[in-house]
Design a protein around this motif. Structure first.
Motif, short mmCIF file in Angstrom:
data_model
loop_
_atom_site.label_atom_id
_atom_site.label_comp_id
_atom_site.label_asym_id
_atom_site.label_seq_id
_atom_site.Cartn_x
_atom_site.Cartn_y
_atom_site.Cartn_z
N GLY A 234 0.85 -1.28 -0.02
CA GLY A 234 0.15 0.02 0.10
C GLY A 234 0.91 1.23 -0.08
N PHE A 235 1.99 1.29 0.77
CA PHE A 235 2.73 2.32 0.53
C PHE A 235 3.38 2.59 -0.71
CE2 PHE A 235 7.34 3.67 0.60
CZ PHE A 235 7.20 4.74 1.52
N LEU A 236 3.98 1.50 -1.28
CA LEU A 236 4.53 1.45 -2.67
C LEU A 236 3.42 2.17 -3.61
CD1 LEU A 236 6.66 -1.66 -2.72
CD2 LEU A 236 7.46 0.82 -2.52
N ALA A 237 2.06 1.65 -3.58
CA ALA A 237 1.07 1.98 -4.48
C ALA A 237 0.79 3.54 -4.22
CB ALA A 237 -0.02 1.12 -4.45
N TYR A 238 0.48 3.95 -2.98
CA TYR A 238 0.18 5.23 -2.87
C TYR A 238 1.07 6.22 -3.28
CZ TYR A 238 -1.11 9.32 0.18
OH TYR A 238 -1.50 10.60 0.37
N THR A 239 2.36 6.10 -2.66
CA THR A 239 3.44 7.02 -3.10
C THR A 239 3.68 7.11 -4.76
OG1 THR A 239 5.16 5.36 -2.86
CG2 THR A 239 4.67 6.83 -1.04
N ASN A 240 3.49 5.96 -5.44
CA ASN A 240 3.19 6.03 -6.71
C ASN A 240 2.43 6.97 -7.31
OD1 ASN A 240 5.78 4.60 -7.24
ND2 ASN A 240 4.91 2.70 -7.82
N ILE A 241 1.22 6.85 -6.83
CA ILE A 241 -0.07 7.53 -7.48
C ILE A 241 0.24 9.01 -6.96
CG2 ILE A 241 -2.45 7.92 -7.03
CD1 ILE A 241 -2.84 4.70 -6.96
N VAL A 242 0.56 9.51 -5.73
CA VAL A 242 0.62 10.87 -5.71
C VAL A 242 1.87 11.38 -5.78
CG1 VAL A 242 -1.10 10.32 -3.64
CG2 VAL A 242 1.45 10.48 -2.98
N GLY A 243 2.72 10.85 -6.02
CA GLY A 243 4.25 11.20 -6.25
C GLY A 243 4.93 11.74 -5.24
N GLU A 244 4.72 11.46 -4.16
CA GLU A 244 5.61 11.95 -2.82
C GLU A 244 5.08 10.75 -1.57
OE1 GLU A 244 4.50 15.67 -1.49
OE2 GLU A 244 2.28 15.24 -1.55
N ILE A 245 6.22 11.26 -0.70
CA ILE A 245 6.04 10.41 0.52
C ILE A 245 5.51 11.35 1.51
CG2 ILE A 245 7.20 9.12 2.41
CD1 ILE A 245 9.13 8.04 0.21
N ASP A 246 4.07 11.47 1.87
CA ASP A 246 3.68 12.09 2.82
C ASP A 246 3.41 11.71 4.08
OD1 ASP A 246 1.52 10.79 2.48
OD2 ASP A 246 0.35 12.08 0.91
N ARG A 247 2.76 12.44 5.07
CA ARG A 247 2.36 11.68 6.41
C ARG A 247 1.65 10.55 6.46
NH1 ARG A 247 3.38 15.33 10.60
NH2 ARG A 247 5.33 16.72 10.05
N PHE A 248 0.65 10.22 5.32
CA PHE A 248 0.01 9.22 5.31
C PHE A 248 0.69 8.00 4.88
CE2 PHE A 248 -2.78 6.16 3.15
CZ PHE A 248 -3.74 5.77 4.19
N ALA A 249 1.61 8.15 3.89
CA ALA A 249 2.55 7.26 3.45
C ALA A 249 3.61 6.68 4.43
CB ALA A 249 3.31 7.66 2.40
N SER A 250 3.85 7.60 5.49
CA SER A 250 4.78 7.47 6.46
C SER A 250 3.94 6.40 7.69
CB SER A 250 5.17 8.65 7.40
OG SER A 250 6.03 9.45 6.34
N LEU A 251 2.75 6.67 7.64
CA LEU A 251 1.74 5.82 8.70
C LEU A 251 1.75 4.35 8.11
CD1 LEU A 251 -0.99 8.28 9.65
CD2 LEU A 251 0.89 7.67 10.80
N LEU A 252 1.59 4.32 6.83
CA LEU A 252 1.56 2.94 6.21
C LEU A 252 2.78 2.15 6.14
CD1 LEU A 252 -0.12 3.51 2.85
CD2 LEU A 252 -1.24 2.41 4.73
N PHE A 253 3.95 2.86 6.01
CA PHE A 253 5.36 2.29 6.15
C PHE A 253 5.54 1.76 7.64
CE2 PHE A 253 9.70 2.97 7.40
CZ PHE A 253 10.34 1.86 6.60
N TYR A 254 5.25 2.78 8.43
CA TYR A 254 5.57 2.32 10.01
C TYR A 254 4.61 1.24 10.53
CZ TYR A 254 9.14 5.72 10.50
OH TYR A 254 10.15 6.55 10.35
N PHE A 255 3.36 1.17 9.91
CA PHE A 255 2.57 0.04 10.55
C PHE A 255 3.09 -1.21 9.74
CE2 PHE A 255 -1.14 -2.50 10.87
CZ PHE A 255 -1.16 -2.56 12.27
N GLY A 256 3.54 -1.23 8.55
CA GLY A 256 3.87 -2.45 8.09
C GLY A 256 5.14 -2.71 8.54
N LEU A 257 6.22 -1.91 9.25
CA LEU A 257 7.32 -2.40 9.75
C LEU A 257 7.06 -2.89 11.01
CD1 LEU A 257 10.40 -2.26 9.30
CD2 LEU A 257 10.38 -0.15 10.76
N PHE A 258 5.72 -2.37 11.86
CA PHE A 258 5.42 -2.93 13.20
C PHE A 258 4.98 -4.23 13.00
CE2 PHE A 258 1.67 -3.57 15.98
CZ PHE A 258 2.24 -3.74 17.11
N MET A 259 4.16 -4.69 11.88
CA MET A 259 3.35 -5.90 11.65
C MET A 259 4.66 -6.91 11.43
SD MET A 259 0.41 -6.26 12.05
CE MET A 259 0.22 -8.12 11.52
#
Length: 337
Positions: A234-259
Motif C-alpha cells: 500500500g505504501f508503494l502504491a500510494y506513493t506512486n500515485i501521489v508522487g511523494e511520501i507524505d504523512r499518510f505514506a509514513s503511517l503505512l510504512f511504519y505500521f508495515g514495519l510494526f506488523m
C-alpha cells in the motif's frame, strides 16, 4: 479440548488434503503457491535496483536476479501448464478451494512484477505483460470476492492467504504508475480503490479469526507474513500515485514495519519444517524492503538506512535458504509427491 487447527481432521487441514491427495510423484501435485517464489525474486531484483540508486550497490546484482526471476517463472509456468493439460480436474479443485484458490493471485502478481523487471529492456513487452497482469488481477479479485459473498463460508478458513487478491490489485499501481497508455491512470486508481477496501476488510476478518479461533496449523504459519503485505505494498502504491511520501505514506510504512516485528518471531521459529508454503514470506519481505529503501532515500538518516539494509540482507538470506531447500525437495521428488 484438542486444538482444532492442529488436528488433521480440522476443516483447514482436511480441505487442503482434498486438493493435494497423497500419491506418487506427479506434476498434478505441483502447487500453485510456488509462483510466490517468482514474486519474491522479482521483488528482490527491484529492491537491488533501489539499493543501486540509493546506496551505490552494483547494478548487475539486481539485473541478474531479475533474469533469474524470469527464468523461474518460465519454468514453473511450463510445469503448471502441463498440470492443466494433463490433470485439469486437479487445477479446477485447486482454483475452487477456499484457501488454495487465493494463491492463483500469485500468478497475476508475478506477471505484474516481471513487467517492472523487464521494463528497462523492452517497453512494449513490459506494457503487454502489465496489461495481462492487470486483467488477470481484476478477474481473480472479482472471482474471489464473488465466492466469499455466496455465504456459508467456514470462518476458520479466514487465513492470511485470503488477502492475496487485495494485495494483487495494489500491485497494479506499484508496477504501472508510469505506463503511457491513456487509460492506465484510471486503471491504477480503480485498482487502488479495490485493493485498499479489499485489503482492509479481509485483514480485519483474518485478525478476528486469529484472535478468536484456534491458532493456524504449523504448516500454515509462514503465511502470517502475508499480513505485512497490505501496508508495505500500500505504501508503494500510494506513493506512486501521489508522487511523494507524505504523512499518510509514513503511517503505512511504519505500521508495515510494526506488523513485520510482530509476525517474524511467529514465522521464524526453531524446528519449523520446510514446505513450498514457505515461499509466502518472500514477497511481503521484499515489499517491505523496497518500501524501507524508498523511505530512507526520501528521509535520509542512519537509523532508516540501517533498517533498509537489514531488511534487504534478511530478504537475501531468506530467499537463498528457500531456494536451496526447494531445489533439494525437487531433486528428491518430494515437491511432486
Amino acid at each position: 479440548m484438542q486444538n482444532q487447527a492442529l488436528n488433521p481432521s480440522s476443516p483447514v487441514i482436511s480441505s487442503v488434503a482434498a486438493v493435494a491427495p497423497r500419491a506418487q510423484a506427479s506434476v498434478r501435485n505441483l502447487p500453485v503457491n510456488l509462483f510466490a517464489s517468482v514474486m519474491g525474486f522479482s521483488g528482490l531484483a527491484l529492491a537491488w535496483r533501489l539499493a543501486h540508486e540509493g546506496l551505490g550497490a552494483p547494478a548487475i546484482v539486481g539485473e541478474a536476479i531479475g533474469a533469474f526471476a524470469l527464468g523461474v517463472f518460465v519454468l514453473i509456468a511450463a510445469g503448471y501448464l502441463t498440470k492443466l493439460v494433463r490433470h485439469p480436474q486437479a487445477v479446477h479443485a485447486e482454483f475452487h478451494h477456499p484457501v488454495a484458490g487465493n494463491f492463483f493471485g500469485t500468478i497475476a502478481i508475478s506477471i505484474l512484477l516481471l513487467s517492472a523487471v523487464i521494463a528497462p529492456y523492452s517497453a512494449p513487452l513490459a506494457h503487454l505483460a502489465w496489461t495481462i497482469g492487470l486483467l488477470a488481477t481484476f478477474a481473480l479479485s472479482f472471482a474471489g470476492l464473488s465466492r466469499l459473498l455466496k455465504g456459508q463460508v467456514d470462518a476458520s478458513l479466514a487465513v492470511p492467504a485470503w488477502i492475496i487478491p487485495g494485495v494483487a490489485t495494489l500491485d497494479i499501481p506499484v508496477t504501472g504508475a508510469h505506463m503511457p497508455m491513456a487509460w492506465a491512470a484510471e486503471a491504477n486508481l480503480a485498482a487502488s480503490a479495490i485493493g485498499v477496501v479489499l485489503a482492509l476488510v479481509l485483514f480485519t476478518m483474518i485478525i478476528g479469526r486469529l484472535v478468536h479461533r484456534d491458532p493456524l496449523a504449523p504448516a500454515m504459519e509462514p503465511s502470517l507474513m502475508i499480513l505485512v503485505a497490505p501496508f508495505a505494498v500500500g505504501f508503494l502504491a500510494y506513493t506512486n500515485i501521489v508522487g511523494e511520501i507524505d504523512r499518510f505514506a509514513s503511517l503505512l510504512f511504519y505500521f508495515g514495519l510494526f506488523m513485520f516485528a510482530v509476525v517474524a518471531p511467529k514465522v521464524f521459529r526453531r524446528g519449523a519444517s520446510f514446505a513450498p508454503s514457505w515461499w509466502a514470506i518472500g514477497f511481503p519481505m521484499a515489499a517491505l524492503a523496497n518500501a524501507a529503501l524508498k523511505y530512507a532515500e526520501s528521509h535520509p538518516s542512519e537509523p532508516l538506512w540501517a533498517i533498509a539494509i537489514v531488511l534487504l540482507a534478511a530478504l537475501n538470506v531468506a530467499l537463498a535458504v528457500l531456494t536451496v531447500k526447494t531445489v533439494r525437495i525437487a531433486l528428491n521428488g518430494k515437491l511432486f509427491a
